[in-house]
Design a protein around this motif. Sequence first.
Motif, PDB file in Angstrom:
ATOM      1  N   LEU A 365      67.884 -48.882 111.302  1.00  0.00           N
ATOM      2  CA  LEU A 365      68.959 -47.909 111.441  1.00  0.00           C
ATOM      3  C   LEU A 365      69.226 -47.177 110.130  1.00  0.00           C
ATOM      4  CD1 LEU A 365      71.010 -46.788 113.472  1.00  0.00           C
ATOM      5  CD2 LEU A 365      72.598 -48.572 112.738  1.00  0.00           C
ATOM      6  N   LYS A 366      69.062 -47.849 109.005  1.00  0.00           N
ATOM      7  CA  LYS A 366      69.356 -47.225 107.713  1.00  0.00           C
ATOM      8  C   LYS A 366      68.416 -46.060 107.426  1.00  0.00           C
ATOM      9  CE  LYS A 366      66.272 -49.810 104.684  1.00  0.00           C
ATOM     10  NZ  LYS A 366      66.121 -50.695 103.530  1.00  0.00           N
ATOM     11  N   SER A 367      67.244 -46.021 108.088  1.00  0.00           N
ATOM     12  CA  SER A 367      66.268 -44.969 107.831  1.00  0.00           C
ATOM     13  C   SER A 367      66.734 -43.603 108.322  1.00  0.00           C
ATOM     14  CB  SER A 367      64.929 -45.319 108.496  1.00  0.00           C
ATOM     15  OG  SER A 367      65.056 -45.341 109.909  1.00  0.00           O
ATOM     16  N   ARG A 368      67.830 -43.550 109.073  1.00  0.00           N
ATOM     17  CA  ARG A 368      68.348 -42.262 109.533  1.00  0.00           C
ATOM     18  C   ARG A 368      68.968 -41.458 108.395  1.00  0.00           C
ATOM     19  NH1 ARG A 368      70.703 -42.776 115.666  1.00  0.00           N
ATOM     20  NH2 ARG A 368      69.328 -44.437 116.408  1.00  0.00           N
ATOM     21  N   MET A 369      69.180 -42.106 107.269  1.00  0.00           N
ATOM     22  CA  MET A 369      69.669 -41.407 106.074  1.00  0.00           C
ATOM     23  C   MET A 369      68.685 -41.643 104.933  1.00  0.00           C
ATOM     24  SD  MET A 369      73.100 -42.217 103.860  1.00  0.00           S
ATOM     25  CE  MET A 369      73.037 -42.043 102.071  1.00  0.00           C
ATOM     26  N   LYS A 370      68.234 -40.588 104.307  1.00  0.00           N
ATOM     27  CA  LYS A 370      67.283 -40.675 103.203  1.00  0.00           C
ATOM     28  C   LYS A 370      68.025 -40.530 101.874  1.00  0.00           C
ATOM     29  CE  LYS A 370      63.711 -40.832 105.991  1.00  0.00           C
ATOM     30  NZ  LYS A 370      62.968 -42.099 106.179  1.00  0.00           N
ATOM     31  N   MET A 371      68.044 -41.607 101.107  1.00  0.00           N
ATOM     32  CA  MET A 371      68.643 -41.550  99.778  1.00  0.00           C
ATOM     33  C   MET A 371      67.744 -40.721  98.860  1.00  0.00           C
ATOM     34  SD  MET A 371      71.477 -43.506  99.621  1.00  0.00           S
ATOM     35  CE  MET A 371      71.646 -44.366  98.056  1.00  0.00           C
ATOM     36  N   LEU A 372      68.342 -39.816  98.091  1.00  0.00           N
ATOM     37  CA  LEU A 372      67.565 -38.995  97.174  1.00  0.00           C
ATOM     38  C   LEU A 372      67.473 -39.671  95.807  1.00  0.00           C
ATOM     39  CD1 LEU A 372      68.748 -35.329  97.854  1.00  0.00           C
ATOM     40  CD2 LEU A 372      66.855 -36.591  98.875  1.00  0.00           C
ATOM     41  N   PRO A 373      66.351 -39.474  95.115  1.00  0.00           N
ATOM     42  CA  PRO A 373      66.228 -40.018  93.764  1.00  0.00           C
ATOM     43  C   PRO A 373      67.348 -39.505  92.860  1.00  0.00           C
ATOM     44  CG  PRO A 373      64.107 -39.234  94.551  1.00  0.00           C
ATOM     45  CD  PRO A 373      65.117 -38.789  95.560  1.00  0.00           C
ATOM     46  N   GLN A 374      67.883 -40.375  92.061  1.00  0.00           N
ATOM     47  CA  GLN A 374      68.982 -40.041  91.167  1.00  0.00           C
ATOM     48  C   GLN A 374      68.649 -40.566  89.780  1.00  0.00           C
ATOM     49  OE1 GLN A 374      73.035 -42.209  90.886  1.00  0.00           O
ATOM     50  NE2 GLN A 374      73.444 -40.535  92.331  1.00  0.00           N
ATOM     51  N   HIS A 375      68.854 -39.728  88.784  1.00  0.00           N
ATOM     52  CA  HIS A 375      68.602 -40.160  87.405  1.00  0.00           C
ATOM     53  C   HIS A 375      69.829 -39.817  86.563  1.00  0.00           C
ATOM     54  CE1 HIS A 375      65.866 -41.535  84.247  1.00  0.00           C
ATOM     55  NE2 HIS A 375      66.388 -40.596  83.481  1.00  0.00           N
ATOM     56  N   GLU A 426      70.184 -35.216  90.841  1.00  0.00           N
ATOM     57  CA  GLU A 426      69.622 -35.730  92.088  1.00  0.00           C
ATOM     58  C   GLU A 426      68.733 -34.662  92.719  1.00  0.00           C
ATOM     59  OE1 GLU A 426      72.777 -38.745  94.169  1.00  0.00           O
ATOM     60  OE2 GLU A 426      73.289 -36.614  94.176  1.00  0.00           O
ATOM     61  N   GLY A 427      67.689 -35.094  93.394  1.00  0.00           N
ATOM     62  CA  GLY A 427      66.805 -34.155  94.087  1.00  0.00           C
ATOM     63  C   GLY A 427      65.762 -34.910  94.885  1.00  0.00           C
ATOM     64  N   ARG A 428      64.907 -34.181  95.537  1.00  0.00           N
ATOM     65  CA  ARG A 428      63.897 -34.806  96.401  1.00  0.00           C
ATOM     66  C   ARG A 428      62.701 -35.332  95.622  1.00  0.00           C
ATOM     67  NH1 ARG A 428      65.372 -33.780 101.562  1.00  0.00           N
ATOM     68  NH2 ARG A 428      66.645 -31.927 101.975  1.00  0.00           N
ATOM     69  N   ASP A 429      62.433 -34.750  94.441  1.00  0.00           N
ATOM     70  CA  ASP A 429      61.271 -35.127  93.638  1.00  0.00           C
ATOM     71  C   ASP A 429      61.745 -35.952  92.441  1.00  0.00           C
ATOM     72  OD1 ASP A 429      59.225 -35.092  91.602  1.00  0.00           O
ATOM     73  OD2 ASP A 429      58.234 -33.492  92.708  1.00  0.00           O
TER      74      ASP A 429
END
Length: 450
Positions: A365-375, A426-429
């Motif tokens: 169920l948690k896969s329904r939300m994609k955490m974005l990389p954060q630095h 934060e972003g996708r890459d």
Amino acid sequence: MERKYFGTDGIRGRVGEGAITPDFMLRLGYAAGKVLGKMSGEKRTGRPCILIGKDTRVSGYMFEAALEAGLINAGVDVGLLGPMPTPAIAYLTRTFHARAGIVISASHNPYHDNGIKFFSAEGSKLPDQVELEIEAALALPMETSKDLGKAHRIDDAAARYIEFSKASTPWNYSLDGLKIVLDCANGATYHIAPKVFRELGAEVHAIGISPDGLNINLECGSTKPQQLQKTVIEQKADLGIAFDGDGDRVLFVDSNGELIDGDQLLFLIGLHQQEFLGGCKGIVGTLMSNYGFELALRERNIPFERAKVGDRYVLEKMSANGWMLGGESSGHIICADASTTGDGIVAALQVLRALSDFGEPLHQLKSRMKMLPQHMINVRLGHRNGVLDHADVKAAVSEAERQLADSGRVLLRPSGTEPLIRVMVEGRDSTQVEQLAKQISSVVERIGNG
């Protein structure tokens, strides 16, 4: 009047240093008794009553006695709750129609820290004006009341809160067939959380349930979930749940041992409301909430707003919007339709209810939300004056935001206690995110140390 003692989360400090001394606690009890004792709210005749609860750290015994003495001297009755989660004190203050509730706890901090939180008769944080009145009353000379208060221990406090927690789910709700590992952080939930989940039918393996006054939050609980992650795998459990020392925060671990943070839990609760309970009006996060959380809510037309970090600010925005759900990445989750404050046990039950209704395991169920990389980079500076408004810093931020487009965000946030500016991207890459954070940080460091 300028605040001297109260912060956004009550009074905090190292035991024996600064404000947190037995003498201060005695005077604080007297001041609170004088101010709160005169407030309206309790319809019963006779002396007003104030409840005191605490977590499991050893200093709680000393400070409980000092607060009790101060309150009694001010002519206030005292109800002693013993070790209880912070949200339990909020609930019991309402239940017993007490004038206020006091929590002796430093939450997720180690045992040598401590703090004081106040709840109003309604189970919410005290208004700023009342806190300022208590601060002013600390200067009053302590005079023994002609009508001294009395103290009594409330023996059924834990049982009452257990039933309250269970009642936050439907009457026929069951956890039968679910194997759960609980980590109670050797804190205030140690004698309550296992009973709640067992009485609802779960098979429970509990750790962090042997407090000795010194081991609260020590390599356990929501701030140190590694032992929980290991135990979930060893026990072949369906999931694990970690609370912090005073029980107002919660994090989950899935069957693979992967940590689920507060943003993800808020998403699951909100998604469940949206699909099974007639809709979710909106969710309040904070400046630190993951951008992937915001995007996932936007895709499902669930309104989202950010507040400053701190449950006080989250609650304020929830109230202003008329929303029932909000919280922080740390796992401090407020389900206002069930509780007036952050409540780890109640929030955990809402997540488990979502899993049940969706019919999916947590890892799926948690896969329904994609955490974005954060630095994030903490930039230590010689000074912070004008740094965030400097043209070079603004230009670096604008360039990063241009590169991220609509798939990320930049946040520069000054520390409240240190000469730091926290640079977060934060972003996708993940590679791009790290590179942009370093570029902005170098500009901030140059301006702040120039």
